[in-house]
Motif scaffolding. Structure first.
Motif, PDB file in Angstrom:
ATOM      1  N   GLU A  86       1.330  -0.562   0.158  1.00 27.40           N
ATOM      2  CA  GLU A  86       0.218  -0.008   0.261  1.00 27.40           C
ATOM      3  C   GLU A  86       1.075   1.143  -0.187  1.00 27.40           C
ATOM      4  N   ARG A  97      -6.322   0.786   9.817  1.00 30.68           N
ATOM      5  CA  ARG A  97      -6.839   0.338   8.981  1.00 30.68           C
ATOM      6  C   ARG A  97      -7.288   1.131   7.783  1.00 30.68           C
ATOM      7  N   SER A  98      -6.695   2.535   8.112  1.00 31.61           N
ATOM      8  CA  SER A  98      -8.241   3.950   8.322  1.00 31.61           C
ATOM      9  C   SER A  98      -7.187   4.386   6.484  1.00 31.61           C
ATOM     10  N   MET A 110     -12.213   5.655   5.052  1.00 21.57           N
ATOM     11  CA  MET A 110     -12.676   3.825   4.557  1.00 21.57           C
ATOM     12  C   MET A 110     -12.138   3.344   5.774  1.00 21.57           C
ATOM     13  N   THR A 111     -12.280   2.261   6.440  1.00 23.20           N
ATOM     14  CA  THR A 111     -11.852   1.489   6.868  1.00 23.20           C
ATOM     15  C   THR A 111     -11.421  -0.334   6.408  1.00 23.20           C
ATOM     16  N   TYR A 112     -10.608  -0.525   6.013  1.00 24.32           N
ATOM     17  CA  TYR A 112     -10.457  -2.263   5.669  1.00 24.32           C
ATOM     18  C   TYR A 112     -10.081  -2.597   6.695  1.00 24.32           C
ATOM     19  N   VAL A 130      -6.719  -7.302   3.271  1.00 25.60           N
ATOM     20  CA  VAL A 130      -7.575  -6.512   2.307  1.00 25.60           C
ATOM     21  C   VAL A 130      -6.649  -5.291   1.833  1.00 25.60           C
ATOM     22  N   ARG A 164      -5.987  -2.445   0.607  1.00 27.10           N
ATOM     23  CA  ARG A 164      -6.389  -0.290   0.312  1.00 27.10           C
ATOM     24  C   ARG A 164      -6.116  -0.209  -1.934  1.00 27.10           C
TER      25      ARG A 164
END
Length: 217
Positions: free
Chosen positions: A48, A130-131, A145-147, A151, A153
């Motif tokens: 990422e 994880r945002s 958004m938070t993952y 997963v 991004r």
């Protein structure tokens, strides 16, 4: 409670891989993206960070600063950056916040107030970090958004969302599903037919509440 859209995001001071910052001052008059990670030297996060570094010219085109945050220290960040650059083949120009005490993670409601980092900590100890937060020049939260841990991004989607937010802010319009730059936009229902014709000229009325138009040149 999570941060809400259009709330002013918390200001804070922090050490980063590029030196100390005060967050609101660092944002200045720019748009900003804060993206968070549970730990350095983790596989998904490395890919990422590489994706964000590869998009460096795209962020700059949009007048947007990006900054990462991870729960390790500055020296770990600097070593990790070497791996990120090797992986993606691009330099990392953005700073990474050292959030060893979880101050930023808690301010942005990614971790509960009582959370702490134990000895021998693993990514699972801060898994919710994880945002992605997109912040406007007014320091207000525009999107988040938070993952989950597993997963990666989609930063092409983050870029698309940024385009939509900036277009909405500058033209007073909304965007349909899957919109990308150059496609028709939605005229808000609050805009009268007369004002819509003045601003957009011809437009397509799908339903009385759904009107599509091209952006003015």
């Amino acid at each position: 409670m999570s941060l809400r859209i259009n709330e002013v995001v918390p200001d804070f001071e922090a050490d980063t891989s590029q030196g100390p910052i005060r967050f609101h001052e660092w944002i200045g008059d720019s748009w900003a993206i804060l993206f968070s990670h549970p730990k350095d030297f983790t596989p998904v996060c490395t890919t990422e960070f590489g994706a964000v570094a590869t998009l460096d010219t795209e962020w700059k085109k949009r007048g947007t600063k990006v900054i990462g945050v991870s729960v390790d220290g500055v020296e770990e960040h600097k070593r990790w950056i070497n791996d990120i650059e090797t992986y993606c083949g691009n330099d990392v120009h953005f700073p990474i916040i050292a959030d060893e005490e979880l101050k930023v993670s808690k301010l942005f409601n990614m971790l509960p107030a009582e959370a702490y980092m134990p000895d021998g900590r693993t990514p699972a100890d801060s898994a919710t970090v994880r945002s992605v937060f997109i912040i406007g020049p007014d320091k207000q939260l525009k999107l988040s958004m938070t993952y989950p841990m597993t997963v990666g991004r989609n930063f092409a989607e983050v870029l698309r969302a940024l385009d939509a937010l900036q277009t909405s802010a500058s033209h007073g319009v909304a965007m349909p599903a899957d919109w990308t730059l150059g496609q028709d936009v939605i005229i808000p229902t609050s805009v009268s037919e007369e004002d819509a014709k003045t601003k957009f000229g011809e437009y397509d009325t799908v339903f009385p509440y759904l009107r599509k138009a091209k952006l003015p040149e």
